[in-house]
Design an enzyme around this catalytic site. Sequence first.
Site, PDB file in Angstrom:
ATOM      1  N   LYS A 121       0.833  -1.212   0.000  1.00 36.02           N
ATOM      2  CA  LYS A 121       0.000   0.000   0.000  1.00 36.02           C
ATOM      3  C   LYS A 121       0.861   1.253   0.000  1.00 36.02           C
ATOM      4  O   LYS A 121       0.653   2.173  -0.806  1.00 36.02           O
ATOM      5  CB  LYS A 121      -0.920   0.018   1.218  1.00 36.02           C
ATOM      6  CG  LYS A 121      -1.892   1.190   1.223  1.00 36.02           C
ATOM      7  CD  LYS A 121      -2.350   1.548   2.611  1.00 36.02           C
ATOM      8  CE  LYS A 121      -1.294   2.347   3.340  1.00 36.02           C
ATOM      9  NZ  LYS A 121      -1.737   2.849   4.657  1.00 36.02           N
ATOM     10  N   ASP A 139      -6.238   1.261   1.009  1.00 37.44           N
ATOM     11  CA  ASP A 139      -6.279   1.360   2.464  1.00 37.44           C
ATOM     12  C   ASP A 139      -7.690   1.015   2.933  1.00 37.44           C
ATOM     13  O   ASP A 139      -8.511   0.521   2.155  1.00 37.44           O
ATOM     14  CB  ASP A 139      -5.854   2.756   2.928  1.00 37.44           C
ATOM     15  CG  ASP A 139      -6.831   3.844   2.513  1.00 37.44           C
ATOM     16  OD1 ASP A 139      -7.833   3.542   1.813  1.00 37.44           O
ATOM     17  OD2 ASP A 139      -6.615   5.016   2.888  1.00 37.44           O
TER      18      ASP A 139
END
Length: 233
Positions: A121, A139
């Site tokens: 991420k 996220d």
Amino acid sequence: MRKAERFQRFLEYFTTHFPEPETELAYGNPYELIVAVVLSAQCTDKRVNLITPELFRQFPTPAHLAAATAEDIFPFIRSVSYPNNKAKHLAGLGRLLVEEFNAEVPSSLEELQRLPGVGRKTANVVMSVIYNQPAMAVDTHVFRVSHRLGLVPKTAKTPLAVEKELVRYIPESLIPKAHHWLILHGRYICVARQPKCSICPLTNICAYYARQVAPLVKNIPSLPAEENGLPSA
């Protein structure tokens, strides 16, 4: 509604009403961004922005961070979540940037993920924000909003599965922007506990709204962009 149509309407709305989204993390260069993103894990951007000015005054370059220990860094980040682990990550990140990347933040997923504290991420955020690459960082906001809107199937149960579904339907040129659109929508409107459906401009394409809200509430109007709760473009 077919998935392709839902994606089309989602993209049309945001490209029209919020064409130039940006990260809410404060940064001045790639080094500052990657440090801020590491700090933002399970922590708000607002909190990170409060502490990074002093942190960057003390450690303005990768070389300064590389020369520091976790104990040196900790006092400047003590108010974020998991400060002990993040202090260790930042110390190691600084050393690796200097020792293996000539004090430059790399641009590839593989190289970024070698840095301490940098997972997929975080790497995707850096690739998207700094290098404008078609990287979709997933996220909690992106994960939640993607499922609620019906952009991804219920079977997409991991961030990676959601990422793969999103990039299949979003044009490469819009992926860096779509990442921010989903985050901001989740942060300000499609919040975790009580989504603000009454002010959401996407109820006409939202699977969650059609399933959970529409049977109970009729004719909630969509609001124009300037009233939709998002920060100004």
